[in-house]
Design an enzyme around this catalytic site. Structure first.
Site, mmCIF file in Angstrom:
data_model
loop_
_atom_site.group_PDB
_atom_site.id
_atom_site.type_symbol
_atom_site.label_atom_id
_atom_site.label_comp_id
_atom_site.label_asym_id
_atom_site.label_seq_id
_atom_site.Cartn_x
_atom_site.Cartn_y
_atom_site.Cartn_z
ATOM 1 N N ASP A 102 5.901 2.978 6.557
ATOM 2 C CA ASP A 102 5.402 1.963 7.485
ATOM 3 C C ASP A 102 6.223 0.683 7.416
ATOM 4 O OD1 ASP A 102 4.379 0.738 5.205
ATOM 5 O OD2 ASP A 102 2.541 1.911 5.343
ATOM 6 N N LYS A 145 1.635 0.044 11.676
ATOM 7 C CA LYS A 145 0.917 -0.588 12.787
ATOM 8 C C LYS A 145 1.751 -1.763 13.298
ATOM 9 C CE LYS A 145 -2.901 -1.016 9.764
ATOM 10 N NZ LYS A 145 -2.992 0.126 8.957
ATOM 11 N N MET A 157 -1.254 -12.083 1.574
ATOM 12 C CA MET A 157 -1.691 -12.259 2.963
ATOM 13 C C MET A 157 -0.584 -12.888 3.788
ATOM 14 S SD MET A 157 -3.973 -15.640 2.724
ATOM 15 C CE MET A 157 -3.331 -16.412 4.152
HETATM 16 N N1 SAH Z 1 0.872 -2.496 -1.768
HETATM 17 C C1 SAH Z 1 1.588 -3.733 -1.504
HETATM 18 C C2 SAH Z 1 0.735 -4.753 -0.793
HETATM 19 C C3 SAH Z 1 0.292 -4.351 0.568
HETATM 20 S S1 SAH Z 1 -0.693 -5.594 1.353
HETATM 21 C C4 SAH Z 1 2.142 -4.271 -2.809
HETATM 22 O O1 SAH Z 1 1.797 -3.788 -3.874
HETATM 23 O O2 SAH Z 1 2.964 -5.201 -2.736
HETATM 24 C C5 SAH Z 1 0.495 -6.409 2.336
HETATM 25 C C6 SAH Z 1 0.806 -7.783 1.804
HETATM 26 O O3 SAH Z 1 1.705 -7.673 0.716
HETATM 27 C C7 SAH Z 1 1.520 -8.671 2.780
HETATM 28 O O4 SAH Z 1 0.612 -9.303 3.661
HETATM 29 C C8 SAH Z 1 2.182 -9.668 1.880
HETATM 30 O O5 SAH Z 1 1.284 -10.643 1.454
HETATM 31 C C9 SAH Z 1 2.531 -8.833 0.672
HETATM 32 N N2 SAH Z 1 3.945 -8.400 0.677
HETATM 33 C C10 SAH Z 1 4.421 -7.152 0.661
HETATM 34 N N3 SAH Z 1 5.769 -7.156 0.630
HETATM 35 C C11 SAH Z 1 6.153 -8.443 0.609
HETATM 36 C C12 SAH Z 1 7.399 -9.110 0.566
HETATM 37 N N4 SAH Z 1 8.555 -8.438 0.536
HETATM 38 N N5 SAH Z 1 7.410 -10.458 0.555
HETATM 39 C C13 SAH Z 1 6.268 -11.159 0.568
HETATM 40 N N6 SAH Z 1 5.065 -10.586 0.616
HETATM 41 C C14 SAH Z 1 4.995 -9.243 0.627
#
Ligand code: SAH
Length: 465
Positions: A259, A281, A394
């Site tokens: 995704d 999405k 977020m």
């Molecule tokens: N499973 C993921 C989180 C999914 S929720 C994890 O463990 O990182 C999605 C949120 O993750 C986004 O809204 C953002 O807040 C954060 N996120 C994921 N990748 C990111 C990135 N490269 N930089 C900043 N925030 C990130």
């Protein structure tokens, strides 16, 4: 072919090592691992050789090499720092049709040592025909990263069942089909993760089906029933943050579901002919939806494919990984979950912010700031307490509201805070401020991409770089 690769059984066979320095010690270790009966001829021993001699009771002749030392040896290793001695050993040994290796001198050797990947009993040997030991070691490095750490356990698992399979399936092609089906199915991965009992159940089911088909005189592929599913944490972005296990599974996948949060360069690690399915999405549409993802995972696995579901960060942190595992379990499918570097860890390291600190933060909280019914519901009094670091997963949307709530519930207004956008990627941006002004600064900076926010005294320690 300059050299014929052979695997030599040296167990309890007489071998001679000429020389007692570091070079000799490295060969001694290999000979010891192969169970050889070793003798050493060397006027002096280096510290490493001395230790091996003491630990393993290796007999030593403390003098220079003499032709009679070769008597009765299967293999001789010339490991002195004197090329003339090594040449003499080679010439005398070759005249007696012995196997002689002069370390790193292929011109005066009739056998050469390959670079090896040792997953005993599985051994992979790499040779460049003596042209470049460095290239051989580099190729070995590629293989080390590719081959499962517990490959040897898989070989043992199979070895222990060969006889039973021979008895149950007299037909050789039927046996081959069975092993191929087993290696394609979930059993191998179960052995790798140490769950031999589950693998044994999977194997018994396969063998039972194949034996019945054989007794009925039906020739068909063993009823494989299912493929494999791996839920893989792809990390926050930088492809180098993948784990070796993630890389290995990705490289052998037939289908990859991914995704938005998964960097496209990570998809390039999959096989060229692997099917890539986007299940993310967009803001405007809902894509295939969570149920659609479950359906796709189950369909592909039931078709006997090896399926990889790539998830941003870690699958079990705000990633709905738990729901996917549950859906697979309900469909009777097994699934491996491979942890990934979660965005909080990637953002903290790449932005230069330690998450804990002996004096400033004794705990870290990962919270999600997504809104339910247009409000963010969190335990504000707890979150506002000092001595901890908050990492808020977020988008930029609710940031102002969250930071204001923290201050309302007692957090000091000048508490350092930073937002990291596109963490770990080339276009990472960090906006730093306090809980009172960060939201405004973020708007002014006009950042794009996924963002994560860190709040706490530790943010003040930030070392950009
Ligand atoms: N499973 C993921 C989180 C999914 S929720 C994890 O463990 O990182 C999605 C949120 O993750 C986004 O809204 C953002 O807040 C954060 N996120 C994921 N990748 C990111 C990135 N490269 N930089 C900043 N925030 C990130």
């Amino acid at each position: 072919m300059d050299y014929l690769p052979l695997f030599l059984d040296l167990n309890d066979r007489p071998c001679l090592v000429v020389g007692g320095g570091e070079v000799a010690a490295r060969k001694l270790e290999l000979l010891l691992a192969a169970g050889a009966r070793i003798e050493i001829v060397a006027p002096v021993l280096g510290a490493h050789t001395r230790r091996l001699v003491d630990d393993h009771g290796i007999p030593v002749q403390s003098r220079v090499f003499a032709a009679s030392d070769l008597d009765g040896r299967v293999l001789v290793i010339a490991a002195t720092d004197d090329p003339a001695v090594n040449r003499q050993v080679f010439e005398l040994g070759t005249a007696r049709n012995m196997l002689v290796n002069s370390v790193d001198q292929p011109a005066i050797s009739n056998v050469i040592f390959p670079a090896i990947v040792d997953r005993s009993p599985v051994i992979v040997a790499v040779s460049t025909g003596g042209r470049s030991p460095t290239l051989a070691r580099t190729v070995r490095g590629w293989l080390e990263a590719r081959l499962p750490a517990r490959l040897g356990a898989l070989a043992d698992f199979i070895g222990a069942r060969r006889r039973a399979v021979q008895q149950a399936l007299p037909d050789v092609p039927a046996r081959q089909r069975l092993w191929e089906a087993f290696l394609r199915g979930p059993g191998a991965e179960q052995v790798y993760r140490g769950d031999v009992d589950a693998a044994a159940v999977a194997f018994d089911a396969l063998l039972g089906g194949a034996a019945r088909a054989s007794a009925d005189g039906v020739e068909r592929r063993p009823d494989q029933g299912q493929g494999t599913v791996a839920l893989i944490g792809a990390g926050p972005g930088d492809p180098e943050l993948l784990t070796l296990k993630a890389l290995r599974l990705l490289q052998s996948a037939d289908v990859v579901l991914y995704d938005n949060l998964v960097d496209r360069r990570i998809l390039d690690y999959a096989r060229r002919d692997a099917e890539r399915v986007y299940v993310g999405k967009q803001r405007s549409d809902h894509g295939v939806g969570q149920d659609g993802i479950h359906r796709l995972l189950v369909e592909h696995a039931r078709a006997g494919q090896s399926v990889v579901r790539l998830k941003g960060g870690d699958p079990y942190i705000f990633g709905r990984g738990g729901e996917e595992v549950e859906a697979l379990a309900e469909a009777g499918l097994d699934c491996v979950v491979v942890p990934g570097i979660t965005a909080a860890l990637g953002a903290a390291s790449y932005a230069g912010i330690p998450l804990t600190h002996r004096e400033l933060a004794q705990s870290v909280r990962f919270v999600t700031g997504h809104r339910a019914e247009d409000r963010v519901n969190l335990d504000w009094p707890e979150l506002a307490k000092p001595g901890q670091t908050l990492v808020i997963y977020m988008g930029r949307g609710g940031l102002a509201e969250i930071l204001a709530r923290l201050v309302e519930h007692g957090m000091r207004p000048d508490m350092p805070a930073a937002l990291v956008a596109n963490a770990t990627l080339e276009d990472q941006r960090v906006v730093q401020g306090t809980v009172s002004d960060l939201a405004e600064r973020v708007v002014a900076a006009g950042v794009t991409g996924p963002t994560i926010t860190l709040v706490g005294e530790v943010v003040g320690l930030r070392r950009p770089g």
